[in-house]
Design a protein around this motif. Structure first.
Motif, PDB file in Angstrom:
ATOM      1  N   ALA A  47       2.282   3.515  -7.164  1.00  0.00           N
ATOM      2  CA  ALA A  47       1.379   3.416  -6.899  1.00  0.00           C
ATOM      3  C   ALA A  47       1.085   1.973  -7.470  1.00  0.00           C
ATOM      4  N   GLY A  48       1.512   0.958  -8.075  1.00  0.00           N
ATOM      5  CA  GLY A  48       1.001  -0.154  -7.690  1.00  0.00           C
ATOM      6  C   GLY A  48       1.784  -0.768  -6.417  1.00  0.00           C
ATOM      7  N   ARG A  49       2.925  -0.460  -5.576  1.00  0.00           N
ATOM      8  CA  ARG A  49       3.220  -0.731  -4.696  1.00  0.00           C
ATOM      9  C   ARG A  49       1.934  -0.781  -4.175  1.00  0.00           C
ATOM     10  N   ALA A  50       1.272   1.067  -3.194  1.00  0.00           N
ATOM     11  CA  ALA A  50      -0.539   1.257  -2.862  1.00  0.00           C
ATOM     12  C   ALA A  50      -1.240  -0.218  -2.740  1.00  0.00           C
ATOM     13  N   LEU A  51      -1.216  -0.454  -4.864  1.00  0.00           N
ATOM     14  CA  LEU A  51      -2.140  -1.446  -4.474  1.00  0.00           C
ATOM     15  C   LEU A  51      -2.395  -3.096  -4.159  1.00  0.00           C
ATOM     16  N   ILE A  52      -1.132  -3.675  -3.770  1.00  0.00           N
ATOM     17  CA  ILE A  52      -0.269  -4.453  -3.294  1.00  0.00           C
ATOM     18  C   ILE A  52      -0.768  -4.216  -1.853  1.00  0.00           C
ATOM     19  N   GLY A  53      -1.044  -3.199  -1.533  1.00  0.00           N
ATOM     20  CA  GLY A  53      -0.593  -3.616  -0.205  1.00  0.00           C
ATOM     21  C   GLY A  53      -2.332  -2.925   0.790  1.00  0.00           C
ATOM     22  N   VAL A  54      -3.369  -2.788  -0.171  1.00  0.00           N
ATOM     23  CA  VAL A  54      -5.107  -2.546  -0.410  1.00  0.00           C
ATOM     24  C   VAL A  54      -4.856  -4.393  -0.393  1.00  0.00           C
ATOM     25  N   VAL A  55      -4.361  -4.680  -1.001  1.00  0.00           N
ATOM     26  CA  VAL A  55      -4.950  -6.560  -1.204  1.00  0.00           C
ATOM     27  C   VAL A  55      -4.086  -7.359  -0.416  1.00  0.00           C
ATOM     28  N   ILE A  56      -2.651  -6.890   0.386  1.00  0.00           N
ATOM     29  CA  ILE A  56      -2.466  -7.050   1.698  1.00  0.00           C
ATOM     30  C   ILE A  56      -3.798  -6.825   2.824  1.00  0.00           C
ATOM     31  N   GLY A  57      -4.169  -5.775   3.338  1.00  0.00           N
ATOM     32  CA  GLY A  57      -4.809  -5.677   3.844  1.00  0.00           C
ATOM     33  C   GLY A  57      -6.123  -6.014   3.987  1.00  0.00           C
TER      34      GLY A  57
END
Length: 398
Positions: free
Chosen positions: A113-123
């Motif tokens: 879940a934490g890694r999914a959040l960083i993906g949102v920020v990257i995109g």
């Protein structure tokens, strides 16, 4: 026909440049790239601590990439009329939360879940990067702003893996991930102080990311971008086994070669602006063609450590500078739709990296490094050809 009118932006009208905000965005890029690739050097302690396999731990990178693709395609439309300063600050807040969640993750589900959040920020961040740079500096200085922004990217690429490994051994993998949090807090405060308000312009509704490819120059350009990153990561992903088995370097020498690549890449992002001013499309054609030549030379002279190091120094110089060229192309081709175009480009790049790494791995296992590097050479040559075709379409539609 693409519109060639320029945005009516307050910063440009004043003739000033918000370089403090550009530097803050570069630090944000550094923190993001460091967060994205830090798991590469921490898979073993993560898997041991959470009781999962290293393959499962490796999905921490895949999930961030997947969410980056999804976010990049839809963030411009979902954000609507929200001031882009507020949106960037919100994304930075999510980056802070992501680092804290990953560092404290009690199990695999929370980690993902934490890694999914960083993906949102990257995109979200990379989708808006070119559009934001266009609003912070006058038009003539956009390539320089993009070079500074990508300088943060290049620096993180150099230090992310070794920094993760060092910090993981010193304070544990959780401490290594938490180190991103204070950097992200600094980014938040710097953006808050330096970033001007960036209200959405009042103009007719912009086309969605998918509709942009109907314009020939955009379609050809995105095809060239895709093949370029596929070719780059078909080869780059498998440099370590190549260096270990063909060049036969030890670990300290390998680390030194990778460091040199990072340093030359940083230099490349600093110097490419002059080449882009002379000839944007010429630069976009020459870079993949030269990288194809380097890939071919590696297959012929890869047994020589010195020659290989020199070739890879050239590879680093070109490959890290290339994104600056393509973001500059985006800013000139879609001055009114840079957010939607940025989202499309981020999605294309992320997918191309995944496909390139997958293709390279299959060929490496089946036929060895020669097949992998050969495929990369072909893809890069095709990217050069498509960049040349994009230039022709652009001239025809001007």
């Amino acid at each position: 026909m693409l519109t060639s009118s320029k945005p009516d932006l307050a910063v440009v009208q004043r003739g000033t440049a918000a370089w403090g905000a550009v530097l803050a965005l570069a630090l944000c890029a550094f923190a993001l790239i460091a967060s994205e690739f830090m798991p590469v050097s921490l898979l073993t302690p993560i898997s041991a601590d959470l009781g999962i396999s290293e393959g499962q731990a490796g999905q921490a990178i895949s999930v961030s990439g997947a969410f980056a693709v999804i976010t990049s395609l839809f963030i411009a439309s979902l954000a609507g009329s929200l001031d882009r300063k507020v949106l960037l600050l919100a994304l930075t807040g999510v980056m802070i939360a992501s680092g804290a969640i990953v560092a404290a993750a009690p199990n695999y589900a929370v980690l993902m879940a934490g890694r999914a959040l960083i993906g949102v920020v990257i995109g979200g961040f990379w989708s808006m990067s070119a559009a934001t740079a266009m609003r912070l500096v006058p038009e003539a200085q956009v390539p320089r702003a993009l070079a500074i922004l990508n300088g943060g990217n290049a620096l993180a690429t150099v230090v992310a893996a070794p920094m993760g490994s060092f910090l993981g051994g010193l304070i544990g993998w959780r401490g290594a991930f938490f180190c991103v949090v204070p950097v992200a807090i600094l980014v938040f405060l710097w953006l808050l102080a330096s970033l001007p308000t960036l209200p959405v312009e009042r103009r007719p509704a912009a086309p969605g990311a998918f509709r942009l490819v109907r314009w020939p120059v955009v379609g050809w350009g995105m095809a060239a971008v895709s093949l370029f990153f596929m070719g780059q990561f078909t080869l780059f992903t498998y440099l370590r086994p190549f260096l270990e088995t063909v060049t036969r370097v030890n670990v300290p020498t390998l680390s030194l070669i990778l460091l040199v690549m990072g340093v030359t890449g940083f230099v490349g992002t600093s110097l490419i602006g002059a080449a882009l001013r002379r000839s944007l499309y010429g630069t976009l054609v020459v870079i993949p063609a030269l990288m194809a030549g380097i890939g071919l030379a590696l297959t012929l002279f890869g047994g020589s450590p010195l020659t290989t190091a020199l070739l890879l120094a050239g590879w680093g110089f070109l490959s890290t500078a290339a994104p600056v060229g393509w973001w500059t192309w985006l800013s000139r081709t879609l001055p009114q739709d840079a957010e939607a175009g940025g989202g499309l480009m981020v999605a294309v790049v992320q997918l191309a990296i995944t496909l390139g790494a997958t293709l390279g791995g299959l060929l490496f296992d089946l036929r060895g490094y020669g097949a992998t590097f050969g495929a990369a050479v072909v893809l890069l040559l095709l990217a050069a050809l498509l960049a040349w075709r994009t230039a022709g379409v652009a001239r025809a539609s001007a």
